[in-house]
Design an enzyme around this catalytic site. Structure first.
Site, PDB file in Angstrom:
ATOM      1  N   ASP A  13      60.752   2.307 -44.664  1.00  0.00           N
ATOM      2  CA  ASP A  13      59.892   3.473 -44.516  1.00  0.00           C
ATOM      3  C   ASP A  13      58.464   2.977 -44.315  1.00  0.00           C
ATOM      4  O   ASP A  13      58.130   1.854 -44.713  1.00  0.00           O
ATOM      5  CB  ASP A  13      60.009   4.334 -45.776  1.00  0.00           C
ATOM      6  CG  ASP A  13      58.989   5.439 -45.818  1.00  0.00           C
ATOM      7  OD1 ASP A  13      58.920   6.209 -44.860  1.00  0.00           O
ATOM      8  OD2 ASP A  13      58.243   5.504 -46.822  1.00  0.00           O
ATOM      9  N   ASP A  15      54.961   5.095 -44.613  1.00  0.00           N
ATOM     10  CA  ASP A  15      53.954   5.617 -45.541  1.00  0.00           C
ATOM     11  C   ASP A  15      54.459   5.563 -46.983  1.00  0.00           C
ATOM     12  O   ASP A  15      55.504   6.109 -47.317  1.00  0.00           O
ATOM     13  CB  ASP A  15      53.591   7.057 -45.173  1.00  0.00           C
ATOM     14  CG  ASP A  15      53.049   7.173 -43.751  1.00  0.00           C
ATOM     15  OD1 ASP A  15      52.398   6.218 -43.297  1.00  0.00           O
ATOM     16  OD2 ASP A  15      53.297   8.208 -43.108  1.00  0.00           O
TER      17      ASP A  15
END
Length: 212
Positions: A13, A15
């Site tokens: 991922d 952020d």
């Protein structure tokens, strides 16, 4: 391509996992790598383990920023990683949302996490073995995406991670196989597991915390 020629990967991922969780990054100045993130990616590079970013970016669909800014953010991410000797093997983005303001992005797609489309696309294009791969993120939607794709889910406690662990996780059937303080610790533990696997031994039980 046979499964024996496919490689395990670490899907990341963006952020809250690689960079500071800032909500929508609507200006380049808001993008900041988390401490140790570049070193974690470099360690994966050194071990020959593909590191692939998979990220929902509904800010495009909502009209909060243009595609040119997203391109600039990812160029900056790659520049900052390269300055620490690290590189990504791929960046895969879902720009969609069912209620998008921008018509071309208004759809119920298969690539928006927690659905597994981004991982499936990356696996097909980069010749990756999802069943031997890991999905690392700070939200349960990341973990569920990994599970749907057949990858092992890993929660990091950066970004939304601590709150997700305390308030979201207890209500969820699916749980992470590893919980790490940050990406650096997650990468090191994954490296250990994949080394163990390459030695011909069965992968040990994964359900454990790296740190309290």
């Amino acid at each position: 391509m046979t499964n024996s020629k496919l490689r395990p990967a670490v899907f990341l991922d963006r952020d809250g996992t690689i960079n500071e969780q800032m909500g929508y990054i609507n200006h380049l100045s808001r993008f900041m790598l988390l401490p140790g993130a570049a070193q974690a990616v470099r360690r994966l590079n050194e071990e020959g383990i593909p590191a692939v970013v998979v990220t929902n970016q509904s800010g495009l669909a909502r009209g909060y920023f243009p595609p040119s800014l997203l391109e600039a953010v990812h160029a900056e991410m790659e520049r900052l990683l390269a300055a620490e000797g690290a590189r990504l093997d791929g960046i895969y983005v879902c720009p969609h949302h069912p209620e998008a303001k921008v018509a071309e992005h208004r759809m119920a797609c298969r690539c928006r996490k927690p659905l597994p489309g981004l991982l499936e696309q990356a696996a097909a294009e980069l010749h990756l073995d999802l069943a031997r791969s890991f999905m690392v993120g700070d939200r349960w939607s990341d973990l569920e995406c990994g599970i749907q794709a057949g990858a092992a889910p890993v929660l990091v406690l950066t970004g939304y991670g601590r709150g997700e662990l305390e308030f979201v996780g207890p209500q969820k059937k699916n749980q992470p196989v590893l919980i790490a303080e940050n990406l650096s610790e997650a990468a090191e533990r994954i490296i250990q597991l994949l080394r163990h696997e390459r030695s011909g031994q069965r992968r040990p039980c994964l359900l454990q915390r790296i740190k309290n």
